[in-house]
Design an enzyme around this catalytic site. Structure first.
Site, PDB file in Angstrom:
ATOM      1  N   GLU A 198       1.854  -1.321  -1.248  1.00  0.00           N
ATOM      2  CA  GLU A 198       2.909  -0.378  -1.619  1.00  0.00           C
ATOM      3  C   GLU A 198       2.450   1.061  -1.387  1.00  0.00           C
ATOM      4  OE1 GLU A 198       3.850  -0.199  -5.751  1.00  0.00           O
ATOM      5  OE2 GLU A 198       5.422   1.283  -5.370  1.00  0.00           O
ATOM      6  N   LYS A 220      -8.367  -0.577   0.286  1.00  0.00           N
ATOM      7  CA  LYS A 220      -6.958  -0.216   0.065  1.00  0.00           C
ATOM      8  C   LYS A 220      -6.876   1.296   0.150  1.00  0.00           C
ATOM      9  CE  LYS A 220      -5.742  -4.005  -3.017  1.00  0.00           C
ATOM     10  NZ  LYS A 220      -5.037  -4.385  -4.231  1.00  0.00           N
ATOM     11  N   ASP A 313       1.186 -11.374 -13.910  1.00  0.00           N
ATOM     12  CA  ASP A 313       1.708 -11.686 -12.580  1.00  0.00           C
ATOM     13  C   ASP A 313       0.791 -12.697 -11.893  1.00  0.00           C
ATOM     14  OD1 ASP A 313       3.442 -11.625 -10.465  1.00  0.00           O
ATOM     15  OD2 ASP A 313       2.796  -9.684  -9.684  1.00  0.00           O
TER      16      ASP A 313
END
Ligand code: ADE
Length: 551
Positions: A198, A220, A313
């Site tokens: 994202e 990342k 999650d």
């Protein structure tokens, strides 16, 4: 005769038992029968259950009650005598309360200790001038209950490391530097882009550390043009990951925050995420290898729940796999994780939740806990045993919620050992206090691995779903066998289905796995896809009928 009937664990309403298999060659064990009754009521009435494996989870028991168990074995020659009787008790209703009280005791004890520590630290800070912590207290009451706070900081209970929510820091940048090492970017060599997150690209590369061997890493990056909030959310994951140190949790190497681009550097996992890895290797692993993966994930989750961290999650897409098939839990960051997850959908209460993986109480009133993580773990077990199949197939989120409410649970994937499906069903108990905790699950999976014959009994048929009640011509989806096979990319079997007399979807909905094999579907991956689609057909039919499409 079997040996000792051992209690593996007990909860308020369940007791898990296991025993050593008897050595009876040449007679193979057909199954075991476990007889049990409440001790108080002697043998006035008893219940019994059968299992093909040397373990069982008996559910539906009363809390705080002593039960008497005995066991007999059935072989082709008939039943053995019953074993001696064993007495085991379920835990009490108030054990949650008792553990709360226990925690209160620990908190009080720790508070006294903490107060002493505070005085010592204050003196230390006054002398060294190193006072640096400003913390706002924003934790949920459950987090607070687990964590003893001093100036907003977690003081771990003796011997227990506790997770600190980075949001409790006034300045989140401080949290990052407390839990993550700053890496000099010249030590990083970015090699290629492996994905898109994202916040920016995910790359693979190498990290050099003086005096150490160069290692492979995933990097990342935070793409340029970000606002402060995005930078904070991005680094939040590093602040969380940096607190963990466990072989089944993705390891943080460090962060780059003092130059651009901002980066998070973690260990490299050669096989990427578990869901796509399994989909690309359908049918390639032994059951023991799959259980080994599940054991690793349960062990990582046990570590997280011991630290007081609730993942929220947990799903195969958020597990990474290395070249040795070691599975590691990743994707940390609570609310942000859910924003990021394409599976997360908005609920009526406005939260964004991955419905298929989430426990009913977390969907209904956002009651996230290690028990809701246990529900998600059951779904991960199902994803693993079905090689990355989508839970509840193509059912809508709304139908999933309704089906769960009505008591429907995912059936065992094809070729799944009974013992594993039993554990899944246990994770999906509506009442969260009745779900197993991760300690129990790790020891249960360890036992299965140590005793592989316990995995031999498979749930071998298209089962658990009620038989399709629809008759020919009543089928709700007006599509042909050809369309159906096309939709699951199995059109090559159209003639085989029709030649064997399965020419309507209704007849297909009644097929067994044996039928599927008999008509010539030999490849395991193809059997799996067809069986799974038949299960969907049955479920859709059931739902359409319940919704009143049929009279
Ligand atoms: N994708 C995201 N994180 C990764 C990692 N640590 N290793 C390999 N692929 C990844």
């Amino acid at each position: 005769m079997v040996g000792m009937l051992k209690k593996d664990w007990a909860s308020q309403n369940s007791i898990a038992l296991s025993w050593l298999e008897p050595n009876l060659p040449p007679l193979a064990v057909v199954d075991y029968e476990i007889k049990y009754y409440e001790k108080e009521h002697e043998e006035l009435s008893y219940s019994s259950t059968r299992t093909k494996v040397p373990s069982v989870i008996i559910t539906g028991l009363k809390p705080s009650t002593c039960y008497v168990f005995s066991l007999r074995t059935r072989t082709s020659a008939g039943h053995s005598a019953y074993s001696p009787k064993y007495e085991y008790e379920t835990t009490d209703d108030t054990s949650d309360m008792a553990s709360d009280q226990g925690q209160v005791l620990v908190i009080v004890t720790a508070a006294v200790g903490g107060f002493t520590l505070l005085i010592i630290l204050t003196l230390f800070f006054l002398i060294t001038g190193r006072c640096q912590w400003y913390i706002k207290s924003k934790m949920s009451s459950e987090d607070k209950r687990r964590t003893n706070y001093q100036n907003g900081h977690a003081i771990p209970y003796p011997g227990v490391k506790t997770y600190v929510d980075p949001d409790t820091y006034e300045d989140p940048a401080q949290a990052v530097h407390e839990f993550a090492k700053e890496i000099d970017p010249t030590r990083i060599r970015i090699e290629r882009v492996i994905g898109a997150g994202e916040f920016g690209e995910v790359c693979s590369g190498r990290l050099r550390t003086p005096g150490k061997k160069e290692i492979a890493v995933a990097i990342k990056t935070l793409k340029g043009g970000y606002v402060e909030r995005q930078r904070r959310d991005f680094l939040r994951e590093a602040s969380i990951m940096g607190q963990f140190d466990h072989p089944n949790i993705i390891r943080l190497e460090g962060v780059v925050t003092k130059s651009r681009p901002v980066m998070i550097v973690v260990e490299y996992m050669e096989n990427g995420s578990l869901d796509s890895f399994l989909r690309n290797h359908d049918g390639h692993f032994t059951v023991i290898q799959l259980v080994g993966m599940l054991r690793g994930i349960a062990s990582g989750m046990k570590y997280l729940s011991d630290m007081g961290y609730v993942h929220r999650d947990l799903a195969a897409r958020n597990i990474l796999v290395n070249s040795n098939l070691v599975c590691k839990v990743s994707d940390f960051g609570l609310s942000r994780v859910l924003e990021d997850d394409p599976e997360a959908a908005y609920t009526t209460t406005g939260g964004k939740i991955p419905i298929r993986w989430t426990a009913p109480e977390a969907i209904a009133y956002r009651k996230f806990s290690s028990a809701s993580d246990a529900w998600s773990y059951g779904i991960v077990m199902w994803e693993v045993m079905s090689y990355g199949e989508r839970p509840y197939w193509e059912m809508s989120n709304q139908d999933v919620i309704l089906s769960i409410e009505e008591g429907y649970r995912l059936p065992a994937p094809m070729g799944c050992p009974v013992a594993l499906h039993q554990l899944m069903l246990h994770c999906w108990q509506k009442e969260r206090s009745q779900r197993p905790n991760f300690i129990d699950m790790v020891s249960f999976l360890d036992k299965l691995i140590r005793n592989p014959s316990s995995l031999l009994a498979l749930v071998e048929d298209i089962q658990c779903l009620p038989e399709s009640p629809g008759e020919v011509g009543e089928y709700p989806m007006f599509i042909s066998i050809g369309d159906w096979l096309d939709s699951i990319k199995m059109s090559q079997y159209k003639n085989s289905f029709v030649a064997a007399g399965f020419s309507t979807l209704d007849s297909v909905a009644h097929m067994t796995i044996e039928d599927v094999r008999r008509i010539g579907v030999v490849l395991i991956g193809h059997q799996r896809r067809i069986v799974s689609s038949i299960q969907t057909l049955r479920l859709q039919l059931l739902h359409e009928q319940e919704k009143g499409f049929h009279v």
